[in-house]
Design an enzyme around this catalytic site. Structure first.
Site, PDB file in Angstrom:
ATOM      1  N   CYS A 102       0.791  -1.239   0.000  1.00 19.62           N
ATOM      2  CA  CYS A 102       0.000   0.000   0.000  1.00 19.62           C
ATOM      3  C   CYS A 102       0.819   1.283   0.000  1.00 19.62           C
ATOM      4  O   CYS A 102       0.755   2.043  -0.958  1.00 19.62           O
ATOM      5  CB  CYS A 102      -0.952  -0.010   1.189  1.00 19.62           C
ATOM      6  SG  CYS A 102      -2.220  -1.262   1.006  1.00 19.62           S
TER       7      CYS A 102
HETATM    8  P1  NAD Z   1      -4.270  -8.818  -3.679  1.00 17.96           P
HETATM    9  O1  NAD Z   1      -3.374  -8.724  -4.850  1.00 17.96           O
HETATM   10  O2  NAD Z   1      -3.853  -9.572  -2.468  1.00 17.96           O
HETATM   11  O3  NAD Z   1      -5.682  -9.411  -4.128  1.00 17.96           O
HETATM   12  C1  NAD Z   1      -6.316  -9.099  -5.329  1.00 17.96           C
HETATM   13  C2  NAD Z   1      -7.090 -10.336  -5.759  1.00 17.96           C
HETATM   14  O4  NAD Z   1      -7.925  -9.999  -6.866  1.00 17.96           O
HETATM   15  C3  NAD Z   1      -6.201 -11.476  -6.249  1.00 17.96           C
HETATM   16  O5  NAD Z   1      -6.526 -12.653  -5.521  1.00 17.96           O
HETATM   17  C4  NAD Z   1      -6.535 -11.613  -7.728  1.00 17.96           C
HETATM   18  O6  NAD Z   1      -6.425 -12.943  -8.185  1.00 17.96           O
HETATM   19  C5  NAD Z   1      -7.965 -11.120  -7.741  1.00 17.96           C
HETATM   20  N1  NAD Z   1      -8.471 -10.661  -9.056  1.00 17.96           N
HETATM   21  C6  NAD Z   1      -7.869  -9.878  -9.947  1.00 17.96           C
HETATM   22  N2  NAD Z   1      -8.702  -9.644 -10.999  1.00 17.96           N
HETATM   23  C7  NAD Z   1      -9.851 -10.301 -10.732  1.00 17.96           C
HETATM   24  C8  NAD Z   1     -11.090 -10.440 -11.415  1.00 17.96           C
HETATM   25  N3  NAD Z   1     -11.317  -9.843 -12.599  1.00 17.96           N
HETATM   26  N4  NAD Z   1     -12.051 -11.195 -10.861  1.00 17.96           N
HETATM   27  C9  NAD Z   1     -11.833 -11.805  -9.679  1.00 17.96           C
HETATM   28  N5  NAD Z   1     -10.703 -11.694  -8.966  1.00 17.96           N
HETATM   29  C10 NAD Z   1      -9.713 -10.956  -9.495  1.00 17.96           C
HETATM   30  O7  NAD Z   1      -4.596  -7.307  -3.294  1.00 17.96           O
HETATM   31  P2  NAD Z   1      -4.966  -6.726  -1.834  1.00 17.96           P
HETATM   32  O8  NAD Z   1      -3.731  -6.548  -1.026  1.00 17.96           O
HETATM   33  O9  NAD Z   1      -6.123  -7.489  -1.303  1.00 17.96           O
HETATM   34  O10 NAD Z   1      -5.451  -5.259  -2.251  1.00 17.96           O
HETATM   35  C11 NAD Z   1      -6.651  -5.054  -2.952  1.00 17.96           C
HETATM   36  C12 NAD Z   1      -6.926  -3.558  -3.009  1.00 17.96           C
HETATM   37  O11 NAD Z   1      -7.146  -3.056  -1.687  1.00 17.96           O
HETATM   38  C13 NAD Z   1      -5.776  -2.721  -3.579  1.00 17.96           C
HETATM   39  O12 NAD Z   1      -6.308  -1.648  -4.286  1.00 17.96           O
HETATM   40  C14 NAD Z   1      -5.061  -2.222  -2.343  1.00 17.96           C
HETATM   41  O13 NAD Z   1      -4.369  -1.021  -2.567  1.00 17.96           O
HETATM   42  C15 NAD Z   1      -6.216  -2.010  -1.388  1.00 17.96           C
HETATM   43  N6  NAD Z   1      -5.866  -2.112   0.034  1.00 17.96           N
HETATM   44  C16 NAD Z   1      -4.999  -3.080   0.438  1.00 17.96           C
HETATM   45  C17 NAD Z   1      -4.697  -3.199   1.793  1.00 17.96           C
HETATM   46  C18 NAD Z   1      -3.716  -4.237   2.275  1.00 17.96           C
HETATM   47  O14 NAD Z   1      -3.268  -4.132   3.420  1.00 17.96           O
HETATM   48  N7  NAD Z   1      -3.367  -5.228   1.485  1.00 17.96           N
HETATM   49  C19 NAD Z   1      -5.298  -2.316   2.725  1.00 17.96           C
HETATM   50  C20 NAD Z   1      -6.200  -1.380   2.274  1.00 17.96           C
HETATM   51  C21 NAD Z   1      -6.485  -1.281   0.917  1.00 17.96           C
END
Ligand code: NAD
Length: 430
Positions: A266
Site C-alpha cells: 500500500c
Molecule cells: P491482492 O493482490 O492480495 O488481491 C487481489 C485479488 O484480486 C487477487 O486474488 C486476484 O487474483 C484477484 N483478481 C484480480 N482480478 C480479478 C477479477 N477480474 N475477478 C476476480 N478476482 C480478481 O490485493 P490486496 O492486497 O487485497 O489489495 C486489494 C486492493 O485493496 C488494492 O487496491 C489495495 O491497494 C487495497 N488495500 C490493500 C490493503 C492491504 O493491506 N493489502 C489495505 C487497504 C487497501
C-alpha cells in the site's frame, strides 16, 4: 443482505470473512482457482491472525463460499464489492486493469439481473476513478444507468496487514462515498454493528481520504527515519525522542519508530500514485517526493553499516532474520528485505534467511538464498546477522543464541533486541 466480493486477496478475503462473521451471506470471487479451492476448504491462502478460524467457521456454517463464476455471484447477491489489486505501473500511476476487468464483468452480469444492485469500489483507486472509469464501464456493459438502475459507491479500506481482522472489526471510521442514496444506505446497514463515526461524502473525496491517509503515515515514517539518521550521528536515542514527541497529542506516538522504512502493497504504491496524479495536473508534491526518496535510501543503510564492518561481502555468510515487510503477515510486496537481500547476493554473500511466515513467498523471488527452519539454523556459522522484521520471537533473542555465529556483527533494522540480553549490536538509527 447477500454480498459478493470480486477479488479474494488480503482485502477481499478479510472483508468477506468478517462480513460473514457479522451474519451476512457472502460469496467470494477470484480468478485463481487454487485460492477458491483453499477458501472452500476453510484454509486461508494468506497468513493473517484469526483468519483461518473465521474461514473454517463461516465456510462450515454455509455463510461463506468462494467461486470463479462472477456472474452467478453477482446474480445471487445485492451488493458487489470490487477488491481487486491496483499495483503500480513503471510511471508510478496505478494499473487499473484488474479494476476495469472486474467492472466490465460485473456490468455484463447486471444486464440480466432483477432488482437494484449496488457496486462498491473498495480497492484503492485515485480520485475520479469510481465516477469516471468504474461507473461508465458498468453502464456500458449493462446498458443501464448508474444511480437509477443500479448504485455505485466508493468505500475505502483502512485495515493493516498483520492485524487485518482486528482492524476490520474495529474501524476508526467508515468512509462512504456514494453516487446514490440507496447505495449509501445499504453500506450504512452493512456496517451498522460498528461503533465508529461514518463519514458520508462523494466518491472522489472518499478516494482522496484513502490516499491522503496513507501518504500521511508514510510521511511520518520517512520523517522519523531522517530524525533517526541524525540522532545516530549525534549520539541521541531516537526512540527516546519519539517518546517525547509522541506525548504531544497533536503528533501522537504511532509511526514514530525509526528503522529501515516502509514496504508492503500500500504505502509505496499509494505514495507513487498520488504523486503521479499530481504531476499530471502540473503540480509537484514536494513532500511526498522526498518521502519516497528517503524510503528508497533507508534499507541501503543496512548494507552501508555492514560494509563498514565487513568491507568484502564475497564468500561471507549473512544471516537475515525477517523477510516480511512487517510482522504478522507473509506479505513481502515491496519489503525492504528484497532490496537488502538483492544487495547481499550481488555483493557475493551467502544469505541464510529465516522468517516465521514469509519464506514461501520469498523463495519465489530468491531461489539462491538458503532458507532456514529456525533462527538457530540461520545464525549457525554466519559472519554477520541483519535483523529486518520485528517478529515477536526475535525480541527474545539473547547472547547465547548468537554464539554459534562465526562473526560478531549484529545489525538491527527495527528496534527489537534487548540490550540487557544482547551485549553488542548496532541499530540502523541507534
Ligand atoms: P491482492 O493482490 O492480495 O488481491 C487481489 C485479488 O484480486 C487477487 O486474488 C486476484 O487474483 C484477484 N483478481 C484480480 N482480478 C480479478 C477479477 N477480474 N475477478 C476476480 N478476482 C480478481 O490485493 P490486496 O492486497 O487485497 O489489495 C486489494 C486492493 O485493496 C488494492 O487496491 C489495495 O491497494 C487495497 N488495500 C490493500 C490493503 C492491504 O493491506 N493489502 C489495505 C487497504 C487497501
Amino acid at each position: 443482505m447477500k454480498i459478493s466480493i470480486v477479488g479474494s486477496g488480503y482485502v477481499g478475503l478479510v472483508t468477506g470473512a468478517c462480513l460473514a462473521e457479522l451474519g451476512f451471506r457472502v460469496i467470494l470471487v477470484d480468478v485463481v482457482l487454487d485460492k477458491v479451492e483453499k477458501i472452500n476448504k476453510g484454509i486461508s491462502p494468506v497468513y493473517e491472525e484469526g483468519l483461518d478460524r473465521m474461514l473454517r467457521k463461516n465456510v462450515g456454517n454455509g455463510r461463506l463460499h468462494a467461486t470463479t463464476h462472477l456472474e452467478k455471484a453477482v446474480n445471487g447477491t445485492v451488493v458487489t464489492f470490487i477488491c481487486v489489486g491496483t499495483p503500480s505501473r513503471k510511471s508510478g500511476e496505478i494499473d487499473l486493469s484488474q479494476v476495469t476487468g472486474a467492472a466490465s464483468a460485473i456490468g455484463k452480469s447486471l444486464k440480466n439481473k432483477k432488482g437494484f444492485h449496488t457496486v462498491v469500489v473498495k480497492s484503492s483507486v485515485v480520485p475520479g476513478t469510481t465516477e469516471n472509469v468504474v461507473a461508465p464501464l458498468l453502464e456500458k456493459n449493462s446498458g443501464m444507468k448508474a444511480g437509477k438502475d443500479f448504485g455505485v459507491a466508493m468505500n475505502p479500506e483502512f485495515l493493516r496487514e498483520g492485524r487485518a481482522v482486528e482492524d476490520f472489526m474495529n474501524p476508526d471510521r467508515i468512509v462512504i462515498g456514494a453516487m446514490d442514496q440507496v447505495s449509501s444506505e445499504a453500506l450504512e446497514r452493512l456496517y451498522s454493528k460498528f461503533r465508529c463515526p461514518v463519514l458520508k461524502t462523494t466518491p472522489g473525496t472518499a478516494e482522496m481520504i484513502k490516499y491522503a491517509s496513507n501518504a500521511m503515515l508514510a510521511t511520518k515514517i520517512s520523517f522519523v527515519n531522517e530524525i533517526g539518521n541524525l540522532c545516530k550521528k549525534l549520539g541521541i536515542d531516537t526512540y527516546e525522542v519519539a517518546e517525547g514527541m509522541g506525548r504531544d497529542s497533536r503528533i501522537g506516538r504511532q509511526f514514530l519508530d525509526s528503522g529501515i522504512g516502509y514496504g508492503g502493497s500500500c504505502f509505496p504504491k499509494d505514495v507513487r500514485a498520488i504523486s503521479a496524479v499530481s504531476r499530471r495536473k502540473g503540480i509537484s508534491l514536494h513532500v511526498l517526493e522526498s518521502v519516497e526518496d528517503v524510503n528508497n535510501e533507508q534499507p541501503m543503510k543496512m548494507i552501508e553499516l555492514l560494509r563498514k564492518r565487513m568491507p568484502v561481502l564475497r564468500n561471507k555468510t549473512v544471516a537475515v532474520l525477517g523477510l516480511s515487510f512487517k510482522p504478522g503477515t507473509d506479505d513481502i510486496r515491496e519489503a525492504p528485505s528484497l532490496r537488502i537481500v538483492k544487495a547481499l547476493v550481488a555483493g557475493g554473500a551467502k544469505v541464510k534467511a529465516h522468517d516465521p511466515q514469509a519464506m514461501e513467498n520469498f523463495k519465489k523471488v530468491f531461489r539462491k538464498v538458503e532458507y532456514c527452519g529456525s533462527t538457530e539454523d540461520a545464525l549457525e556459522s554466519a559472519d554477520a546477522c541483519l535483523l529486518l522484521t520485528e517478529w515477536p520471537e526475535y525480541k527474545e533473542l539473547e547472547d547465547s543464541d548468537f554464539k554459534q555465529m562465526r562473526g560478531k556483527i549484529i545489525i538491527e533494522g527495527r528496534r527489537i533486541l534487548d540490550s540487557k540480553k544482547v551485549k553488542k549490536f548496532e541499530g540502523i538509527c541507534w
